[in-house]
Write a protein that holds these residues in place. Sequence first.
Motif, PDB file in Angstrom:
ATOM      1  N   LEU A  15       6.316   7.718  -1.414  1.00  0.00           N
ATOM      2  CA  LEU A  15       5.807   7.571  -0.114  1.00  0.00           C
ATOM      3  C   LEU A  15       6.335   8.888   0.782  1.00  0.00           C
ATOM      4  O   LEU A  15       5.468   9.197   1.511  1.00  0.00           O
ATOM      5  N   LYS A  16       7.742   9.186   0.500  1.00  0.00           N
ATOM      6  CA  LYS A  16       7.917  10.443   1.160  1.00  0.00           C
ATOM      7  C   LYS A  16       7.038  11.557   0.988  1.00  0.00           C
ATOM      8  O   LYS A  16       6.635  12.283   2.076  1.00  0.00           O
ATOM      9  N   ARG A  17       6.651  11.762  -0.068  1.00  0.00           N
ATOM     10  CA  ARG A  17       5.727  13.133  -0.497  1.00  0.00           C
ATOM     11  C   ARG A  17       4.576  12.898   0.213  1.00  0.00           C
ATOM     12  O   ARG A  17       3.787  13.645   0.796  1.00  0.00           O
ATOM     13  N   ARG A  18       3.923  11.554  -0.048  1.00  0.00           N
ATOM     14  CA  ARG A  18       2.727  11.132   0.606  1.00  0.00           C
ATOM     15  C   ARG A  18       2.668  11.278   2.224  1.00  0.00           C
ATOM     16  O   ARG A  18       1.614  12.141   2.636  1.00  0.00           O
ATOM     17  N   ALA A  19       3.939  10.810   2.793  1.00  0.00           N
ATOM     18  CA  ALA A  19       3.781  10.963   4.259  1.00  0.00           C
ATOM     19  C   ALA A  19       3.751  12.626   4.716  1.00  0.00           C
ATOM     20  O   ALA A  19       3.300  12.976   5.782  1.00  0.00           O
ATOM     21  N   ASN A  20       4.429  13.261   4.018  1.00  0.00           N
ATOM     22  CA  ASN A  20       4.548  14.600   4.312  1.00  0.00           C
ATOM     23  C   ASN A  20       3.278  15.367   3.938  1.00  0.00           C
ATOM     24  O   ASN A  20       3.079  16.407   4.915  1.00  0.00           O
ATOM     25  N   LEU A  21       2.361  14.855   3.236  1.00  0.00           N
ATOM     26  CA  LEU A  21       0.959  15.545   3.168  1.00  0.00           C
ATOM     27  C   LEU A  21       0.209  15.068   4.256  1.00  0.00           C
ATOM     28  O   LEU A  21      -1.001  15.712   4.316  1.00  0.00           O
ATOM     29  N   GLY A  22       0.382  13.879   5.151  1.00  0.00           N
ATOM     30  CA  GLY A  22      -0.342  13.414   6.237  1.00  0.00           C
ATOM     31  C   GLY A  22      -1.168  12.550   5.892  1.00  0.00           C
ATOM     32  O   GLY A  22      -2.214  12.004   6.504  1.00  0.00           O
TER      33      GLY A  22
END
Length: 70
Positions: A62-69
């Motif tokens: 989820l953190k990685r996905r949120a950083n991608l926008g």
Amino acid sequence: MKPAVAREIKQIAAEAGALSWALVRESRHLIVDFRFTDCVVRQVLAATPSGPRARQNEAAWLKRRANLGG
């Protein structure tokens, strides 16, 4: 929704830095929308995690996905 499931989702949201979350559907899998400042990420979670690290892995994804926008 069971209180234990709500606690787990709250913990995942807190670890990922989500502002809020909303449960979209609950059956064998949980479909949850996590809201961040600039995006909403929909994540499918297993209703019963497969192992002790499963929820930690979901929070990391989820953190990685949120950083991608989203």
